[in-house]
Design a protein around this motif. Structure first.
Motif, mmCIF file in Angstrom:
data_model
loop_
_atom_site.group_PDB
_atom_site.id
_atom_site.type_symbol
_atom_site.label_atom_id
_atom_site.label_comp_id
_atom_site.label_asym_id
_atom_site.label_seq_id
_atom_site.Cartn_x
_atom_site.Cartn_y
_atom_site.Cartn_z
ATOM 1 N N MET A 182 6.029 4.176 -8.075
ATOM 2 C CA MET A 182 4.428 3.663 -7.366
ATOM 3 C C MET A 182 3.059 3.422 -8.465
ATOM 4 O O MET A 182 2.669 4.854 -8.801
ATOM 5 C CB MET A 182 4.486 4.610 -6.450
ATOM 6 N N LYS B 208 0.184 4.238 -7.179
ATOM 7 C CA LYS B 208 -0.697 5.334 -6.707
ATOM 8 C C LYS B 208 -0.311 6.230 -6.271
ATOM 9 O O LYS B 208 -0.056 5.992 -4.823
ATOM 10 C CB LYS B 208 -2.139 4.363 -6.015
ATOM 11 N N ARG B 209 0.659 7.503 -6.785
ATOM 12 C CA ARG B 209 1.628 8.604 -6.120
ATOM 13 C C ARG B 209 0.485 9.368 -4.694
ATOM 14 O O ARG B 209 -0.226 9.603 -5.288
ATOM 15 C CB ARG B 209 2.428 9.320 -6.796
ATOM 16 N N THR B 210 0.664 9.576 -3.629
ATOM 17 C CA THR B 210 -0.214 10.511 -2.865
ATOM 18 C C THR B 210 0.872 11.345 -2.878
ATOM 19 O O THR B 210 1.822 11.593 -2.593
ATOM 20 C CB THR B 210 -0.383 9.862 -1.667
ATOM 21 N N TRP C 241 5.590 1.718 0.735
ATOM 22 C CA TRP C 241 6.236 2.846 -0.375
ATOM 23 C C TRP C 241 6.745 4.075 -0.175
ATOM 24 O O TRP C 241 7.780 4.593 0.131
ATOM 25 C CB TRP C 241 5.556 3.523 -1.542
ATOM 26 N N ASN C 242 6.262 4.484 1.154
ATOM 27 C CA ASN C 242 6.905 5.683 1.893
ATOM 28 C C ASN C 242 7.637 5.368 2.885
ATOM 29 O O ASN C 242 8.831 5.714 3.007
ATOM 30 C CB ASN C 242 4.998 6.770 2.404
ATOM 31 N N ASN D 249 1.009 -1.454 -0.025
ATOM 32 C CA ASN D 249 -0.105 -0.033 0.441
ATOM 33 C C ASN D 249 1.238 1.213 -0.043
ATOM 34 O O ASN D 249 2.539 0.834 -0.020
ATOM 35 C CB ASN D 249 -0.790 -0.008 1.036
ATOM 36 N N SER D 250 0.403 2.490 -0.043
ATOM 37 C CA SER D 250 0.653 3.754 -0.300
ATOM 38 C C SER D 250 2.252 4.098 1.459
ATOM 39 O O SER D 250 3.234 4.599 0.729
ATOM 40 C CB SER D 250 -0.066 4.741 0.082
ATOM 41 N N SER E 246 3.486 11.084 -0.309
ATOM 42 C CA SER E 246 4.825 10.578 -0.553
ATOM 43 C C SER E 246 5.529 11.565 -1.523
ATOM 44 O O SER E 246 7.149 11.813 -1.388
ATOM 45 C CB SER E 246 4.383 9.683 -2.791
#
Length: 490
Positions: free
Chosen positions: A201, A203-205, A178-179, A174-175, A208
């Motif tokens: 990623m 889906k970048r947030t 990655w973070n 999940n995000s 991030s």
């Protein structure tokens, strides 16, 4: 045993209060109390004591869900506290009690919400490896939150090989996963790898992007931070949050681009951060001043309604005037703030004292503020306040008084004060005092190359070439180098 003995004194002192306050509450209400008071150790200990005296952590098997409803948030509270190892002790002892009471030797009824805070609390590599093996045995090898906590645990203990291995083998990320990786690479200064991860990623947030933007800003790479910010906004169409804006503005003023500051200002007004968020407004006031436009700072400050201005707003504007040598304006701003009933803090006093010194105001006005700080506002001067006093005296050419003040400063972190005096000795051609000042600097900080060079230049100016050469050689012997000057102008 932590589960019983460590809570006994608190339970004895507070039993009457606990009995009256908590006994009639449902498990759900106790659960909510834990969540609401996660940062309050006293209440956490009281609740823990109540759980023990009421036997709520040793409920029968058919009430396992109720037991975990209390145990998991309690474990999380300890994992986030000052002594996270308590979370591990609590887990270990409840596990032992389970096996002692369960004759069928079933596994404890722990779930993923048990192991996530436990992994975050674990700093011992052996414990970490044991928990990793246990989570795999219990079937959490495909659980994204547990695996993410494992990645974080390995990274926090410096075991990046196993952290990257767990990350690579995760079937789902999940995000947050990655973070965690991007944060670690950014902290290591491996920005290319961090950027590569960001680009891969699914889906970048905004979180991030903000992590990497903040990383570039912290290592004085404002251009890269600004480019990444506009890429996030323009290419990914991601709206920054207030943390992103507060991160990018220091990069803007560090870059010194007034036009860029205006663009960011326009964007945050359009997106509603100004005037909604006073922190963003204060940061913009500071950014304009540091980009050299005090008019824009003052205009933005005056546009903020009085009821929305806080102490940081006033301090920022006073500091902006001080930065531009506008001592009278800073003093008037301070007096306006006082009339509104706001009490200055340490930072405010440093700002107004700096303004008096840099703005060339009378010594009496400076001392009035210094005395008011001590007598009226009960602020004990620290090295920064004394530094302002020394700076004022050395600007007036009163070096002997400045030296006496520097000797009386009750702090070891006063190298910057002595360095100001050394610069004044160069201006006023005072080699004897310069030698005494340099001796003090050598006691505090021997690795600052500029001190050796400045002392050498002072000796050369007074014709003492042998002493100048001695200091130059001392630099070589101690392996000290002077950092070259640089400019942002191209």
């Amino acid at each position: 045993m932590f589960l019983f003995a460590s809570c006994r004194p608190i339970a004895c002192r507070s039993y009457t209060i606990i009995k009256r306050s908590y006994t009639n509450l449902s498990i759900q209400h106790l659960h909510d109390l834990l969540r609401k008071n996660a940062s309050n150790p006293r209440i956490i200990h009281q609740l823990h004591s109540h759980f023990i005296t009421a036997g709520l952590l040793l409920l029968p098997q058919e009430q396992d869900s109720k037991k975990l409803l209390l145990f998991n948030p309690l474990l999380r509270c300890y994992s986030l506290g000052e002594t996270p190892l308590r979370a591990y002790f609590l887990y270990d002892q409840l596990q032992q009690l389970h096996f002692l009471s369960d004759h069928d030797q079933r596994l404890p009824p722990f779930d993923s919400f048990t192991y996530v805070p436990l992994l975050k609390a674990t700093s011992n590599p052996l414990q970490g490896n044991g928990l990793h093996g246990l989570t795999l045995k219990l079937g959490f090898g495909f659980h994204v939150y547990v695996q993410t906590a494992l990645v974080g645990m390995y990274l926090s203990s410096g075991n990046r090989v196993d952290a990257y291995k767990v990350f690579d083998e995760m079937p789902e990320r999940n995000s947050v996963t990655w973070n965690v990786m991007i944060t670690d690479l950014t902290n290591l200064g491996e920005f290319e790898k961090a950027l590569s991860l960001l680009e891969n990623m699914p889906k970048r947030t905004v979180v991030s992007w903000t992590i990497l933007i903040d990383g570039y800003a912290r290592v004085n790479k404002p251009k890269e931070a600004i480019l990444l910010f506009w890429r996030m906004v323009a290419c990914d169409a991601i709206k920054p949050n207030e943390i992103t804006v507060l991160t990018i503005l220091p990069a803007v003023w560090s870059f010194g681009d007034l036009r860029m500051c205006g663009l960011v200002h326009g964007y945050v007004v359009k997106t509603g951060f100004v005037p909604r968020d006073i922190r963003v407004t204060n940061s913009l006031i500071d950014a304009y001043a540091k980009c050299g436009c005090i008019r824009s700072s003052l205009k933005l400050f005056t546009e903020v309604p009085k009821e929305r201005k806080n102490l940081v707003s006033w301090t920022t504007m006073i500091s902006a005037f001080a930065m531009h040598g506008m001592g009278k304006e800073a003093v008037n701003m301070f007096k306006d703030m006082e009339r509104l009933g706001l009490r200055p803090n340490r930072v405010t006093m440093v700002s107004v004292l700096n303004a008096c010194s840099h703005g060339g105001l009378a010594e009496e006005e400076f001392l009035d503020f210094f005395n008011k700080m001590v007598s009226k506002y009960k602020i004990t001067p620290d090295v920064k306040h004394y530094g302002c006093l020394v700076d004022m005296l050395r600007r007036k050419g009163r070096l002997e008084e400045a030296e006496r003040i520097a000797l009386e400063i009750p702090s070891d972190q006063k190298a910057v004060v002595w360095r100001m005096l050394l610069g004044a000795c160069s201006v006023y051609d005072y080699p004897e005092m310069a030698e005494r000042v340099t001796k003090k600097l050598m006691e505090l900080e021997r690795s600052h190359g500029g001190d050796y060079v400045l002392m050498s230049n002072i000796f050369c100016g007074s014709g003492r070439f042998a002493d100048a050469q001695r200091f130059r050689k001392l630099m070589d012997v101690r392996g000290v180098a002077k950092l070259p000057g640089h400019s942002q102008l191209t």
